[in-house]
Design an enzyme around this catalytic site. Structure first.
Site, short mmCIF file in Angstrom:
data_model
loop_
_atom_site.label_atom_id
_atom_site.label_comp_id
_atom_site.label_asym_id
_atom_site.label_seq_id
_atom_site.Cartn_x
_atom_site.Cartn_y
_atom_site.Cartn_z
N TYR A 178 17.89 28.72 11.59
CA TYR A 178 17.12 29.90 12.04
C TYR A 178 16.59 29.16 13.89
CZ TYR A 178 15.10 30.38 7.23
OH TYR A 178 15.41 30.25 5.97
N ARG B 121 -11.49 -0.12 14.95
CA ARG B 121 -11.10 0.88 13.49
C ARG B 121 -11.30 0.10 12.09
NH1 ARG B 121 -4.56 0.98 10.91
NH2 ARG B 121 -5.37 -1.28 10.18
N LYS C 94 0.99 -1.01 -0.14
CA LYS C 94 0.00 0.02 -0.15
C LYS C 94 1.04 0.81 -0.15
CE LYS C 94 -0.53 -0.29 5.20
NZ LYS C 94 -1.28 -1.14 6.41
N MET D 272 14.23 24.15 4.82
CA MET D 272 13.29 24.12 3.62
C MET D 272 13.97 22.88 3.36
SD MET D 272 10.94 25.52 1.08
CE MET D 272 9.44 26.18 2.29
C1 LIG Z 1 -0.25 -1.91 6.77
C2 LIG Z 1 -0.44 -3.27 6.89
C3 LIG Z 1 0.42 -3.77 7.32
C4 LIG Z 1 1.44 -3.86 7.03
O1 LIG Z 1 1.83 -3.67 8.49
P1 LIG Z 1 3.33 -3.79 8.42
O2 LIG Z 1 3.44 -3.32 10.22
O3 LIG Z 1 4.37 -3.08 7.71
O4 LIG Z 1 3.95 -5.16 8.58
C5 LIG Z 1 -1.21 -5.56 7.31
N1 LIG Z 1 -2.26 -5.78 8.04
C6 LIG Z 1 -2.75 -4.63 7.51
C7 LIG Z 1 -4.05 -4.75 8.03
C8 LIG Z 1 -2.04 -3.25 7.41
O5 LIG Z 1 -2.95 -2.12 7.41
#
Ligand SMILES: *Cc1c(COP(=O)(O)O)cnc(C)c1O
Length: 373
Positions: free
Chosen positions: A266, A143, A45, A314
């Site tokens: 800064y 969730r 993802k 920046m």
């Molecule tokens: C993002 C996610 C994962 C992967 O998690 P990691 O901690 O990066 O291995 C697996 N299952 C779900 C439902 C997720 O949202």
């Protein structure tokens, strides 16, 4: 200030982000070894956690990965072009507007509620086909996923509610798997086992990266690592069996000698306690170098850590190289993330997590994909 030994280079190069796709493949094999005999799915993802979906997915497919998870429908559609035969799960589920896209690209939704189960089941009946589905059971994240009352309803009439569907995965997600001693892990494991006992037989999955290292009980039929594939430590502070897959470097732009009492950057937040050698590189918060690294964290030069001094700007970052052996000159390489400064080091110094460091990685840096070690 002694300007005589200041140096400037003019043919300045952009930062380099090296993604070691060979390390992603090696980490996939490590996950397979650790989770054996469970199937390892690759979580890609958010553009493969910012590393780049196309090269990462290609490396994983070549390493034998045939099951993937994405969050969004459009991520699944993009991945379908790269992994024609793979099983692709979409974590966002089957919201009404997603249904046609899921079907036309042969994507498997992770159904997160009874409403989504009903919508997907209706789509199966409407198209007179059987549709595959994963079903997400909430065991404590609160969730997404079926709440306890929804689980009970489904367990009472599974055949009717799942009509037209083939459940290929019951899954849940751990809230605290980055902490091996957290009691929440065992509590969620028990809730997941209880749920599975109420439901029709199908493969099951509970663990992401952290869960893989919690022991055999957590493996079930499939594990879903993301972070581990990209070299992050599933249990920060413990030994990490996965290798770094990301290296962010740039060149020193300018080196200056500054006397005791001068300030840096800064708001003059750092005052030199001794005559110092300061180096500045062209990376800043616009490159995903968190401003919380101001006066915190370090960069790597010749394998030695040099502390960040003053505010992160920046586009620029200044660090103190007084204690780095040898002469530091403009044009020399500085490592922001890699073998000297780990993802965990920079995440801790920035007061965030490795996931956010990865997904914020520079879009300005020149990206190189390293397919062989
Ligand atoms: C993002 C996610 C994962 C992967 O998690 P990691 O901690 O990066 O291995 C697996 N299952 C779900 C439902 C997720 O949202």
């Amino acid at each position: 200030m002694d300007r005589a030994d200041d140096e400037i280079i003019t043919d300045f190069e952009a930062a380099n982000l090296t993604v070691r796709t060979h390390a992603v493949a090696a980490n996939f094999r490590t996950a397979q070894r650790l989770a054996s005999p469970s199937l390892v799915a690759g979580v890609v993802k958010a553009d493969a956690y910012g590393l780049g979906l196309t090269p990462v997915a290609k490396a994983l497919v070549d390493a034998g990965c045939d099951t993937f998870f994405v969050a969004r429908l459009d991520e699944g559609i993009a991945l379908r072009m790269l992994a024609r035969r793979a099983r692709i799960f979409v974590l966002d589920g089957a919201q009404p507007d997603m249904v046609p896209g899921l079907i036309s690209h042969n994507l498997t939704p992770v159904l997160n509620s009874l409403a989504e189960i009903a919508a997907w089941s209706a789509a199966a009946r409407a198209t007179k086909t059987q549709l595959d589905a994963a079903v997400h059971i909430d065991t404590g994240m609160n969730r997404l996923g079926l709440a306890a009352s929804e689980l009970n309803a489904l367990a009472a009439e599974p055949a009717r509610m799942l009509s037209g569907l083939r459940v290929v995965l019951w899954m849940s997600h751990l809230a605290c798997s980055d902490e091996p001693d957290n009691k929440m892990n065992a509590m969620q494991l028990e809730r997941f086992k209880t749920a599975l006992a109420m439901l029709p037989e199908a493969p099951a999955s509970l663990s992401a990266s952290g869960g893989i290292l919690l022991g055999k009980d957590y493996l079930f039929d499939m594990v879903r690592p993301g972070l581990a594939l990209y070299g992050g430590a599933p249990h920060p502070g413990y030994a990490n069996p996965f290798q770094p897959a990301v290296r962010l470097t740039t060149k020193i732009m300018q080196v200056r000698h500054a006397p005791k009492g001068e300030t840096v950057g800064y708001s003059a937040t750092y005052r030199l306690k001794r005559p110092s050698v300061l180096a500045t590189a062209a990376l800043g918060y616009a490159d995903g170098i968190f401003r919380t690294l101001s006066n915190s964290g370090s960069v790597g030069i010749n394998g030695i850590k040099a502390p960040v001094v003053g505010r992160v700007s920046m586009d620029l970052l200044t660090f103190d190289v007084t204690d780095v052996p040898g002469t530091i000159t403009a044009g020399q390489d500085v490592e922001l993330i890699g073998d000297t400064v780990s993802l965990e080091d920079i995440a801790t110094a920035a007061d965030t997590i490795t996931y956010e460091i990865l997904t914020s990685l520079s879009r300005r840096a020149r990206r190189q994909y390293e397919e062989t070690p």
